[in-house]
Design an enzyme around this catalytic site. Structure first.
Site, PDB file in Angstrom:
ATOM      1  N   ASP A   1      47.868 100.805 -73.410  1.00  0.00           N
ATOM      2  CA  ASP A   1      47.937 102.130 -74.012  1.00  0.00           C
ATOM      3  C   ASP A   1      49.059 102.871 -73.281  1.00  0.00           C
ATOM      4  OD1 ASP A   1      46.877 102.893 -71.549  1.00  0.00           O
ATOM      5  OD2 ASP A   1      45.099 103.871 -72.391  1.00  0.00           O
TER       6      ASP A   1
ATOM      7  N   CYS B   1      45.372  99.632 -69.205  1.00  0.00           N
ATOM      8  CA  CYS B   1      45.195 101.044 -69.531  1.00  0.00           C
ATOM      9  C   CYS B   1      45.071 101.797 -68.212  1.00  0.00           C
ATOM     10  CB  CYS B   1      43.994 101.276 -70.453  1.00  0.00           C
ATOM     11  SG  CYS B   1      42.371 100.911 -69.757  1.00  0.00           S
TER      12      CYS B   1
ATOM     13  N   GLY C   1      41.462 100.284 -66.945  1.00  0.00           N
ATOM     14  CA  GLY C   1      41.130  98.908 -67.312  1.00  0.00           C
ATOM     15  C   GLY C   1      39.754  98.796 -67.940  1.00  0.00           C
TER      16      GLY C   1
ATOM     17  N   GLY D   1      38.094 100.795 -70.326  1.00  0.00           N
ATOM     18  CA  GLY D   1      38.016 100.966 -71.777  1.00  0.00           C
ATOM     19  C   GLY D   1      38.586  99.777 -72.528  1.00  0.00           C
TER      20      GLY D   1
ATOM     21  N   HIS E   1      34.298  81.121 -63.007  1.00  0.00           N
ATOM     22  CA  HIS E   1      32.876  81.156 -63.381  1.00  0.00           C
ATOM     23  C   HIS E   1      32.633  81.599 -64.823  1.00  0.00           C
ATOM     24  CE1 HIS E   1      31.267  81.573 -58.982  1.00  0.00           C
ATOM     25  NE2 HIS E   1      32.143  80.593 -59.121  1.00  0.00           N
ATOM     26  N   ASN E   2      33.474  82.500 -65.340  1.00  0.00           N
ATOM     27  CA  ASN E   2      33.210  83.108 -66.644  1.00  0.00           C
ATOM     28  C   ASN E   2      34.185  82.683 -67.722  1.00  0.00           C
ATOM     29  OD1 ASN E   2      32.884  85.683 -64.424  1.00  0.00           O
ATOM     30  ND2 ASN E   2      31.062  84.923 -65.485  1.00  0.00           N
TER      31      ASN E   2
ATOM     32  N   ARG F   1      46.276 103.039 -63.082  1.00  0.00           N
ATOM     33  CA  ARG F   1      46.133 104.160 -62.144  1.00  0.00           C
ATOM     34  C   ARG F   1      45.636 103.713 -60.774  1.00  0.00           C
ATOM     35  NH1 ARG F   1      43.614 107.326 -66.919  1.00  0.00           N
ATOM     36  NH2 ARG F   1      45.472 108.299 -67.800  1.00  0.00           N
TER      37      ARG F   1
ATOM     38  N   ARG G   1      27.916  74.005 -63.984  1.00  0.00           N
ATOM     39  CA  ARG G   1      26.796  74.916 -64.235  1.00  0.00           C
ATOM     40  C   ARG G   1      27.233  76.194 -64.950  1.00  0.00           C
ATOM     41  NH1 ARG G   1      27.879  76.327 -58.559  1.00  0.00           N
ATOM     42  NH2 ARG G   1      27.881  78.584 -58.410  1.00  0.00           N
TER      43      ARG G   1
END
Length: 153
Positions: A8, A65, A68, A70, A98-99, A109, A132
């Site tokens: 943005d 942004c 981060g 939003g 992991h994700n 900012r 896992r």
């Protein structure tokens, strides 16, 4: 590997610096906007990056942004997106390892250029560990499927 990148107005300057950093590293980029510091709504750009990944026009995404937060929230509304709001290299590593995060959300900012570049480097260099963690990522995908079925009722 292609990276969709967007920001943005608050993240525009850091996004431009990240683009130069990534291009110098040989990454293929798709700039989904914004293209100035004129005020815009961050969900529009999070959606563009999320959809680029969901449609396989990009492999990964980076969003910037002010905070981060939003951008991550908006991107995670796109089915198949696992956006992580990251503030340091350890979070970057864990979000991938992991994700299996496919979108990185950064706060302009709170991070300077060097910090942001270090985070992006760590994020891009870290593979998904699988094992896992695979079943957990699959459960996240099932949440997307459940939401899609509920929307069609």
């Amino acid at each position: 590997m292609k990276i969709a990148i967007a920001s943005d107005h608050a993240g525009f300057e850091l996004k431009e610096k990240l683009k130069r950093f990534l291009a110098a590293g040989g990454w293929q980029l798709e700039d989904e906007g914004t293209h100035s510091t004129e005020s815009v709504d961050y969900p529009d750009f999070a959606q563009k990056v999320g959809e680029a990944i969901a449609r396989k026009k990009a492999d990964l995404g980076i969003l910037v942004c002010g905070s981060g937060i939003g951008m991550a929230m908006a991107a995670n509304k796109v089915p198949g997106i696992r956006a992580a709001h990251v503030n340091n290299q350890i979070e970057a590593q864990l979000s991938r390892e992991h994700n299996n995060a496919n979108v990185l959300a950064l706060g302009a900012r709170f991070l300077d250029e060097a910090q942001a570049c270090d985070i992006v480097s760590k994020w891009l260099a870290t593979p998904f560990a699988g094992g896992r963690h695979q079943q957990r990522v699959e459960k996240i995908a099932k949440l997307d499927e459940k939401k899609a079925r509920a929307a069609h009722k």
